[in-house]
Design an enzyme around this catalytic site. Structure first.
Site, PDB file in Angstrom:
ATOM      1  N   SER A 151       0.832  -1.200   0.000  1.00 23.99           N
ATOM      2  CA  SER A 151       0.000   0.000   0.000  1.00 23.99           C
ATOM      3  C   SER A 151       0.873   1.260   0.000  1.00 23.99           C
ATOM      4  CB  SER A 151      -0.970  -0.042   1.189  1.00 23.99           C
ATOM      5  OG  SER A 151      -1.966   0.941   1.075  1.00 23.99           O
ATOM      6  N   ASP A 307      -8.433  -5.293  -5.918  1.00 28.92           N
ATOM      7  CA  ASP A 307      -8.186  -4.079  -5.150  1.00 28.92           C
ATOM      8  C   ASP A 307      -8.981  -2.913  -5.727  1.00 28.92           C
ATOM      9  OD1 ASP A 307      -7.133  -2.041  -3.575  1.00 28.92           O
ATOM     10  OD2 ASP A 307      -5.056  -2.661  -3.862  1.00 28.92           O
ATOM     11  N   HIS A 336      -8.108  -4.925  -1.311  1.00 31.44           N
ATOM     12  CA  HIS A 336      -6.842  -4.265  -1.002  1.00 31.44           C
ATOM     13  C   HIS A 336      -6.034  -5.063   0.017  1.00 31.44           C
ATOM     14  CE1 HIS A 336      -3.995  -1.025  -0.518  1.00 31.44           C
ATOM     15  NE2 HIS A 336      -4.249  -0.938   0.770  1.00 31.44           N
TER      16      HIS A 336
END
Length: 365
Positions: A151, A307, A336
């Site tokens: 991320s 995601d 995600h």
């Protein structure tokens, strides 16, 4: 339980058990008069970090693990340990924490004139520059075996490869992109607006946390966190307590989504996130294609197939411009969170492939 997983995700506790015994103790590195990209000077910029394993005599076994949104330095323990991709008996692991997470320098812990809403927006490049100094000045590290990031940690990994192209041997990016594309900015702005429209927010000078705004933020965040298939297949039941329903799970997701979080800290990290673009690195003229083309180390690029934060199509687009890249989407319904091993199947997929990439010589195809 689902709450335990959520704590893993946002606070960095990690999938697969508690913090590793003697390793992982967090400490602070302080930079005096640290100049941000914006030109603002922080009198004492603090970067929290933790290490695992032992630095070898040659100082060439170092792997950097930069943190994700609001996480602390324990956010990669799903990847660390015997039988996993990163064995501390082999590697010296340095896990760092982003500005704005409430422990490194943040709106919530900085004195005037940079307290609360007056804390300057920090960029991904500001974070990378600070950690570069941490490695050299505090640890005597001049080269990295790899940078591995999930991320916002993946955003940092890309930035490392552009800003310091010869500082590492390779990078791994999971559930992230090299630029926050416009649709992602729409999401982040909606979450910021949700917090700021609570009358209790008072322009960031709140007397107590704006609870209704934080809950609205959490509700929006929850809608993007997992995939549509995750909800359709009711995969939330895997971690939910007996008797849980869709309603109780959703309520748990938004009512106290990041326990104890400060509203200004949340907003700062979202501003950092939405401003990310390796193309705006000095020397590249805001040309992301040129910046990505400058990456000269092997890249293992692992987007989640489902995601909603960093869609796999954006990753496929960026891959066209990276010279030495292996694109390996994670086959998961966990959205995600798949990029941080939120379930055993994804944990195995990540550890197997990252481990092989770490052992490979040169470019993987």
């Amino acid at each position: 339980m689902l709450r335990c997983f959520l704590l893993f995700l946002v606070m960095g506790l990690g999938f697969g058990g508690p913090a590793l015994a003697a390793d992982g103790d967090r400490r602070a590195f302080v930079i005096k008069n640290f100049t941000l990209e914006s030109g603002t000077i922080l009198p004492a910029a603090k970067v929290m970090y933790a290490t695992y394993g032992t630095l070898n005599a040659a100082r060439d076994n170092v792997v950097l693990l930069p943190s994700h949104y609001m996480a602390d330095a324990h956010g990669y323990e799903w990847l660390i340990g015997p039988g996993k991709a990163l064995d501390p008996k082999k590697y010296f692991l340095v896990a760092t924490e982003l500005f704005g997470n409430g422990k490194s320098s943040s709106p919530s812990n900085t004195l005037a004139p940079f307290d609360g809403p007056r804390f300057p927006v920090t960029s991904i490049r500001d974070n990378v520059a600070a950690v570069h100094r941490l490695l050299g000045e505090a640890l005597g590290v001049q080269h990295l075996r790899a940078v591995i990031g999930f991320s916002m940690g993946g955003e940092q990994a890309f930035q490392w490869a552009v800003t310091y192209p010869n500082f590492m041997d390779r990078i791994v990016v999971t559930s992230a992109t090299a630029k926050t594309w416009p649709h992602g900015i729409v999401r982040l702005e909606s979450e910021i607006i949700a917090i700021e429209t609570d009358p209790a927010f008072e322009g960031g000078d709140y007397k107590e946390q704006p609870k209704k705004g934080l809950q609205a933020f959490g509700a929006i965040w929850a809608g993007w966190l997992f995939s549509q298939g995750w909800w359709r297949e009711e995969l939330w039941r895997i971690d939910a307590p007996p008797g849980a329903t869709f309603r109780t799970v959703f309520d748990g997701l938004y009512k106290d989504f990041i326990p104890g979080a400060d509203a200004n800290d949340l907003i700062l990290q979202m501003r950092t996130w939405e401003g990310h673009d390796v193309g705006t690195t000095p020397g590249f003229g805001a040309d992301i294609k040129k910046a990505l083309g400058s990456i000269n180390v092997p890249v293992l690029y692992m987007p989640s197939e489902t995601d909603l934060y960093f869609p796999v199509d954006d990753a496929r687009y960026e891959t066209k411009f990276i010279p030495h890249v292996t694109l390996l989407p994670i086959p998961s319904l966990w959205g995600h969170t798949a990029g941080a091993a939120s379930n055993p199947a994804d944990a195995k997929f990540l550890n197997d492939h990252i481990g092989a990439f770490m052992e490979a010589k040169g470019e993987l195809r």
